[in-house]
Motif scaffolding. Structure first.
Motif, mmCIF file in Angstrom:
data_model
loop_
_atom_site.group_PDB
_atom_site.id
_atom_site.type_symbol
_atom_site.label_atom_id
_atom_site.label_comp_id
_atom_site.label_asym_id
_atom_site.label_seq_id
_atom_site.Cartn_x
_atom_site.Cartn_y
_atom_site.Cartn_z
ATOM 1 N N ARG A 1 -19.609 -58.704 -18.498
ATOM 2 C CA ARG A 1 -19.333 -60.146 -18.420
ATOM 3 C C ARG A 1 -17.859 -60.397 -18.687
ATOM 4 N NH1 ARG A 1 -23.738 -59.708 -22.547
ATOM 5 N NH2 ARG A 1 -22.669 -59.066 -24.429
ATOM 6 N N LEU A 2 -17.391 -61.535 -18.200
ATOM 7 C CA LEU A 2 -15.993 -61.897 -18.405
ATOM 8 C C LEU A 2 -15.713 -61.917 -19.897
ATOM 9 C CD1 LEU A 2 -15.638 -64.906 -15.932
ATOM 10 C CD2 LEU A 2 -14.654 -62.621 -15.644
ATOM 11 N N SER A 3 -14.663 -61.218 -20.306
ATOM 12 C CA SER A 3 -14.353 -61.180 -21.720
ATOM 13 C C SER A 3 -12.876 -61.497 -21.909
ATOM 14 C CB SER A 3 -14.703 -59.808 -22.289
ATOM 15 O OG SER A 3 -14.425 -59.795 -23.664
ATOM 16 N N PRO A 4 -12.567 -62.765 -22.224
ATOM 17 C CA PRO A 4 -11.179 -63.205 -22.260
ATOM 18 C C PRO A 4 -10.296 -62.367 -23.188
ATOM 19 C CG PRO A 4 -12.638 -65.089 -22.393
ATOM 20 C CD PRO A 4 -13.495 -63.856 -22.500
ATOM 21 N N LEU A 5 -10.848 -61.842 -24.284
ATOM 22 C CA LEU A 5 -10.001 -61.105 -25.221
ATOM 23 C C LEU A 5 -9.972 -59.602 -24.950
ATOM 24 C CD1 LEU A 5 -9.933 -63.838 -26.565
ATOM 25 C CD2 LEU A 5 -10.163 -62.724 -28.757
ATOM 26 N N ASP A 6 -10.850 -59.118 -24.075
ATOM 27 C CA ASP A 6 -10.872 -57.684 -23.793
ATOM 28 C C ASP A 6 -10.264 -57.358 -22.450
ATOM 29 O OD1 ASP A 6 -12.257 -56.846 -26.173
ATOM 30 O OD2 ASP A 6 -14.009 -57.837 -25.345
ATOM 31 N N GLY A 7 -9.774 -58.381 -21.759
ATOM 32 C CA GLY A 7 -9.156 -58.147 -20.458
ATOM 33 C C GLY A 7 -10.156 -57.758 -19.382
ATOM 34 N N ILE A 8 -11.434 -58.132 -19.554
ATOM 35 C CA ILE A 8 -12.416 -57.898 -18.495
ATOM 36 C C ILE A 8 -12.461 -59.140 -17.618
ATOM 37 C CG2 ILE A 8 -14.827 -57.390 -17.927
ATOM 38 C CD1 ILE A 8 -14.996 -55.911 -20.569
ATOM 39 N N GLY A 9 -11.914 -58.996 -16.413
ATOM 40 C CA GLY A 9 -11.754 -60.139 -15.521
ATOM 41 C C GLY A 9 -12.570 -60.005 -14.261
ATOM 42 N N PRO A 10 -12.279 -60.851 -13.287
ATOM 43 C CA PRO A 10 -13.054 -60.909 -12.044
ATOM 44 C C PRO A 10 -13.079 -59.580 -11.278
ATOM 45 C CG PRO A 10 -11.298 -62.573 -12.067
ATOM 46 C CD PRO A 10 -11.224 -61.870 -13.360
ATOM 47 N N ASP A 11 -11.974 -58.824 -11.325
ATOM 48 C CA ASP A 11 -11.941 -57.565 -10.571
ATOM 49 C C ASP A 11 -12.951 -56.570 -11.122
ATOM 50 O OD1 ASP A 11 -9.965 -58.709 -9.131
ATOM 51 O OD2 ASP A 11 -8.320 -57.605 -10.104
#
Ligand code: ZN
Lengths: 245, 197
Positions: free
Chosen positions: B110-120
């Motif tokens: 899932r999108l994780s703003p603080l872990d740098g997991i983004g749409p790509d």
């Protein structure tokens, strides 16, 4: 009896929030907490991811908590967690604002430095944002308070010489030199007196003031954040175009 | 230094299994060697095969040894329904438990703003292609965590902008669960999602 039993009996519980969480081993969570009276600290919630353990649902950002923490080492043990009411209802843009606050705290706040005033400011900011207070005004006010709490406070309603800022003039603002009135246009973006006065008073920002204050605070914060970009800001930009908190 | 015995290597390797500590690893190794060599050989063979050949489905990103998984390749499935889940294990869970005849899309997190997991990382560009191809209903089955909510909101926005109906699986009190043992967040969601009786 489970250590997660909701009872305040016999344990020192403090108000706190989860700033960030990640899975740890098969059944546990590693959480970064912001606890009143203790500041930012990492803790392990053992067994929090076991089925039917309510701790996993509670240990989320923006959920006001009562927390019991033990141990003195690098990473503490979370001994107890209770909800202090329902989660703060942040959604959409405002939810990203919340993540942005958390990331600022993770990046700028040293561990185990109590910062009690800041804890109250953080909680009030989240509550205000959840209640629909203007997001950008709320973020800017928090950024200024955070800078002040870290010892880098800015006086925005007076010039260095003590002269009051006038709403109709333009000013140059630098971290180390404060506010200075200018009549020419240098490379650094200028800030209108009106914006400075609105920021200083904590009033809601209007139209052009939002952009001016966003640029100003981003430039000032960059001194303290260093090279590494803020991930919440990057992700927000990726998802929603160029505007960002 | 003497080379580690094969037995030690085996118990060491078994510890990569989730929940298997040194004691259990030893117990499993002895069990296979003394009681079930055939099973052990079969496991070794399938394990090697699976680890090298299983990849991701080109359409839905779930785990498969084919280019397109059996669900995506099945013409009997209702292609107007797309269920978005976080993990391949959730596809299996829904297939086993629910009477669902549509297709899936697996985010892998899932999108994780603080872990740098983004749409790509979540293949959201690929999901966008699916929306462009046109579907009737997108069903969100992401976990009700704060990050799951961020992910769900973003996907819902994209789907709605393509004129796709968005639904979310109901969340609430588990079957047979006692109301007072349910945590506050779950109870709040169950309340918000109440339906006519
Ligand atoms: Zn597939």
């Amino acid at each position: 009896m489970s250590i997660w039993q909701p009872s305040r009996h016999g344990a020192e519980l403090s108000p706190g929030f989860v700033l960030h969480r990640r899975d740890y081993s098969n059944t546990s969570l590693l959480v970064e907490l912001f606890v009143e009276g203790r500041g930012r600290l990492p803790a392990i919630a053992k067994g929090a991811r076991r089925p039917r353990n309510p701790a996993s649902a509670l240990l989320q950002p923006f959920q006001p908590l009562w927390l019991g923490v033990s141990g003195r080492g690098e990473v503490r043990t979370l001994t107890r967690v209770e909800g202090e009411g329902p989660p703060l209802g942040l959604s959409g843009e405002v939810l990203f604002g919340g993540f942005y606050l958390n990331e600022l705290l993770m990046r700028l706040l040293g561990r185990d430095d109590p910062h009690d005033r800041l804890f109250g400011i953080y909680r009030d900011t989240l509550v205000r944002l959840a209640e629909g207070f203007d997001l950008e005004s709320g973020l800017r006010r928090f950024e200024l308070d955070l800078l002040g709490e870290l010892g880098y406070g800015l006086t925005l309603d007076r010039e260095i010489g003590g002269h009051p800022v006038s709403a109709d003039s333009w000013y140059l603002v630098e971290q180390d030199e404060g506010v200075r009135r200018v009549d020419f246009v240098p490379e650094v973006p200028l800030v209108s007196g009106g914006t400075l006065l609105a920021l200083a008073s904590g009033d809601s920002l209007v139209d052009g003031q939002r952009r001016e204050s966003r640029t100003l605070l981003r430039r000032i914060l960059a001194h303290h954040l260093g090279e590494r970009p803020l991930r919440s800001r990057e992700l927000y930009r990726q998802l929603h175009g160029s505007r960002s908190g | 230094m003497a080379e580690r015995s094969l037995l030690n290597q085996l118990t060491g390797a078994l510890r990569c299994l989730p929940g298997v500590g040194p004691k259990s690893a030893q117990r499993i190794a002895f069990h296979l060697l003394e009681r079930d060599r055939e099973g052990g050989l079969r496991l070794a063979h399938v394990m090697a095969d699976a680890m090298t050949r299983i990849g991701r489905c080109r359409r839905c990103r779930t785990l498969t040894e084919h280019e397109v998984c059996a669900i995506c390749a099945n013409a009997q499935r209702d292609a107007s329904l797309l269920c978005v889940v976080e993990q391949p294990s959730q596809v299996v869970a829904i297939e086993q438990a629910a009477d669902y005849r549509g297709l899936y899309f697996v985010l892998g997190g899932r999108l994780s703003p603080l872990d740098g997991i983004g749409p790509d990382e979540l293949g959201l560009g690929q999901l966008e292609d699916r929306l462009e191809e046109g579907i009737g209903e997108l069903i969100l089955a992401v976990s009700p965590t704060v990050e799951g909510t961020v992910t769900g909101q973003f996907i819902a926005d994209r789907a709605l902008s393509h004129g796709v109906r968005v639904t979310r699986i109901a969340q609430g009190v588990p079957l047979g669960g006692e109301l007072e043992s349910v945590d506050g967040g779950t109870l709040a969601l169950a309340f918000a999602g109440r339906r006519d009786f």
